[in-house]
Design a protein around this motif. Structure first.
Motif, PDB file in Angstrom:
ATOM      1  N   ASN A 117      25.830 -60.793  89.974  1.00  0.00           N
ATOM      2  CA  ASN A 117      24.433 -61.181  90.240  1.00  0.00           C
ATOM      3  C   ASN A 117      24.112 -61.307  91.712  1.00  0.00           C
ATOM      4  O   ASN A 117      22.964 -61.548  92.068  1.00  0.00           O
ATOM      5  CB  ASN A 117      24.103 -62.486  89.516  1.00  0.00           C
ATOM      6  CG  ASN A 117      25.116 -63.589  89.776  1.00  0.00           C
ATOM      7  OD1 ASN A 117      26.201 -63.358  90.289  1.00  0.00           O
ATOM      8  ND2 ASN A 117      24.779 -64.798  89.394  1.00  0.00           N
TER       9      ASN A 117
ATOM     10  N   ASP B  47      20.158 -62.139  91.803  1.00  0.00           N
ATOM     11  CA  ASP B  47      19.213 -61.931  90.707  1.00  0.00           C
ATOM     12  C   ASP B  47      19.587 -62.848  89.551  1.00  0.00           C
ATOM     13  O   ASP B  47      20.557 -62.578  88.829  1.00  0.00           O
ATOM     14  CB  ASP B  47      19.257 -60.467  90.260  1.00  0.00           C
ATOM     15  CG  ASP B  47      18.300 -60.173  89.117  1.00  0.00           C
ATOM     16  OD1 ASP B  47      17.523 -61.073  88.737  1.00  0.00           O
ATOM     17  OD2 ASP B  47      18.333 -59.044  88.603  1.00  0.00           O
TER      18      ASP B  47
ATOM     19  N   LYS C 138      18.429 -63.086  86.750  1.00  0.00           N
ATOM     20  CA  LYS C 138      18.270 -62.439  85.448  1.00  0.00           C
ATOM     21  C   LYS C 138      19.194 -61.232  85.283  1.00  0.00           C
ATOM     22  O   LYS C 138      19.020 -60.444  84.352  1.00  0.00           O
ATOM     23  CB  LYS C 138      16.819 -61.999  85.253  1.00  0.00           C
ATOM     24  CG  LYS C 138      15.810 -63.138  85.266  1.00  0.00           C
ATOM     25  CD  LYS C 138      16.032 -64.116  84.132  1.00  0.00           C
ATOM     26  CE  LYS C 138      14.988 -65.220  84.124  1.00  0.00           C
ATOM     27  NZ  LYS C 138      15.235 -66.216  83.054  1.00  0.00           N
ATOM     28  N   SER C 139      20.176 -61.103  86.150  1.00  0.00           N
ATOM     29  CA  SER C 139      21.068 -59.945  86.039  1.00  0.00           C
ATOM     30  C   SER C 139      21.798 -59.928  84.699  1.00  0.00           C
ATOM     31  O   SER C 139      22.144 -58.859  84.188  1.00  0.00           O
ATOM     32  CB  SER C 139      22.070 -59.937  87.190  1.00  0.00           C
ATOM     33  OG  SER C 139      22.904 -61.074  87.134  1.00  0.00           O
TER      34      SER C 139
ATOM     35  N   ALA D  60      20.677 -60.315  81.864  1.00  0.00           N
ATOM     36  CA  ALA D  60      19.864 -59.717  80.802  1.00  0.00           C
ATOM     37  C   ALA D  60      19.595 -58.236  81.022  1.00  0.00           C
ATOM     38  O   ALA D  60      18.916 -57.610  80.201  1.00  0.00           O
ATOM     39  CB  ALA D  60      18.542 -60.474  80.689  1.00  0.00           C
ATOM     40  N   LYS D  61      20.093 -57.675  82.111  1.00  0.00           N
ATOM     41  CA  LYS D  61      19.778 -56.299  82.467  1.00  0.00           C
ATOM     42  C   LYS D  61      20.943 -55.374  82.132  1.00  0.00           C
ATOM     43  O   LYS D  61      21.853 -55.178  82.939  1.00  0.00           O
ATOM     44  CB  LYS D  61      19.389 -56.221  83.951  1.00  0.00           C
ATOM     45  CG  LYS D  61      18.144 -57.050  84.254  1.00  0.00           C
ATOM     46  CD  LYS D  61      17.803 -57.079  85.728  1.00  0.00           C
ATOM     47  CE  LYS D  61      16.528 -57.912  85.964  1.00  0.00           C
ATOM     48  NZ  LYS D  61      16.186 -58.019  87.397  1.00  0.00           N
ATOM     49  N   SER D  62      20.903 -54.844  80.925  1.00  0.00           N
ATOM     50  CA  SER D  62      21.953 -53.943  80.428  1.00  0.00           C
ATOM     51  C   SER D  62      23.342 -54.542  80.650  1.00  0.00           C
ATOM     52  O   SER D  62      24.186 -53.957  81.354  1.00  0.00           O
ATOM     53  CB  SER D  62      21.862 -52.575  81.116  1.00  0.00           C
ATOM     54  OG  SER D  62      20.595 -51.989  80.916  1.00  0.00           O
TER      55      SER D  62
ATOM     56  N   GLU E  45      24.681 -62.868  76.754  1.00  0.00           N
ATOM     57  CA  GLU E  45      23.308 -63.175  76.345  1.00  0.00           C
ATOM     58  C   GLU E  45      23.219 -64.548  75.695  1.00  0.00           C
ATOM     59  O   GLU E  45      22.291 -65.310  75.966  1.00  0.00           O
ATOM     60  CB  GLU E  45      22.792 -62.108  75.385  1.00  0.00           C
ATOM     61  CG  GLU E  45      21.355 -62.352  74.955  1.00  0.00           C
ATOM     62  CD  GLU E  45      20.793 -61.245  74.105  1.00  0.00           C
ATOM     63  OE1 GLU E  45      19.598 -61.327  73.767  1.00  0.00           O
ATOM     64  OE2 GLU E  45      21.540 -60.297  73.782  1.00  0.00           O
TER      65      GLU E  45
ATOM     66  N   HIS F  11      14.032 -63.203  92.470  1.00  0.00           N
ATOM     67  CA  HIS F  11      15.336 -63.242  93.131  1.00  0.00           C
ATOM     68  C   HIS F  11      15.398 -64.439  94.080  1.00  0.00           C
ATOM     69  O   HIS F  11      14.370 -65.024  94.417  1.00  0.00           O
ATOM     70  CB  HIS F  11      15.594 -61.949  93.894  1.00  0.00           C
ATOM     71  CG  HIS F  11      15.875 -60.776  93.000  1.00  0.00           C
ATOM     72  ND1 HIS F  11      16.771 -59.790  93.336  1.00  0.00           N
ATOM     73  CD2 HIS F  11      15.375 -60.433  91.789  1.00  0.00           C
ATOM     74  CE1 HIS F  11      16.811 -58.885  92.369  1.00  0.00           C
ATOM     75  NE2 HIS F  11      15.969 -59.253  91.425  1.00  0.00           N
TER      76      HIS F  11
END
Length: 206
Positions: free
Chosen positions: A45, A82, A84-85, A87-89, A110, A168
């Motif tokens: 992240n 980040d 939210k990293s 949640a990104k693939s 998740e 971010h």
């Protein structure tokens, strides 16, 4: 230089040779090592904005209360993250692992972060930034460079300057370069008895 020596000799250096240019091979090596810094669930992240352009460094220096090391050092690295990293693939973080490992860890990512709340996600970025920053500083020392961690800057100005994406966060900044003169002697380390406890805090700790 071995790791233990790098830990002992790493200092926050303020004065750098502005004429020295870091070879590209060293720059690539340093950042490759930064990417080995650990992150929870391997979500990677952290994000690194490496300011090298002279004009951009001048603007960054202005946002950092005119501290000369920002422009004089070879690199000014803004360590961001980040939240939210996760949640990104997230499957890409374990793409080289056996399928059985992926089947366990990817759903765990998740499950953990979706239930943990935004504060934990933000704190995770700060933890990752700190580990990455120390990795950079120790690697730089081992490679013959010096460094300085910095929080002395206007975060909003820096965010605008580097185009920080919405959501971010900025952890801190690290400059890396060739020292013109060494750091001042250490100010004084606390005794281990004041900061290292066995099993639990003592009853009289403050």
């Amino acid at each position: 230089m071995d790791t233990l020596t790098a830990i002992q000799e790493r200092r926050a250096v303020k004065h750098y040779d502005p004429k020295f240019e870091m070879p590209e091979a060293d720059y690539d090596r340093l950042m490759d090592l930064a990417l080995l810094a650990p992150t929870s669930f391997n979500i990677q992240n952290w994000r690194f904005v490496v300011v090298r352009d002279a004009e951009q460094k001048k603007k960054l220096r202005a946002a950092a209360w005119d501290q000369a090391q920002v422009t004089d050092a070879c690199l000014a690295i803004v360590i961001c993250g980040d939240p939210k990293s996760w949640a990104k693939s997230p499957e890409r973080y374990w793409r080289n692992a056996p399928q059985s490992t992926q089947d366990v860890l990817v759903p765990m990512i998740e499950q953990f972060y979706s239930n943990s709340g935004e504060q934990v996600q933000h704190d995770e970025v700060m933890r990752s930034a700190g580990i990455a920053g120390q990795t950079i500083m120790l690697a730089a020392k081992a490679m013959g460079y010096d460094s300085c961690p910095m929080i002395g800057f206007d975060a909003e100005q820096v965010a605008e300057l580097i185009g920080l994406p919405e959501g971010h966060a900025i952890g801190f900044m690290v400059v890396v370069g060739k020292a013109l003169k060494p750091a001042h002697p250490r100010g004084g380390q606390l005794d281990k008895s004041e900061v290292v406890y066995t099993d639990r805090y003592p009853a009289n700790a403050s």
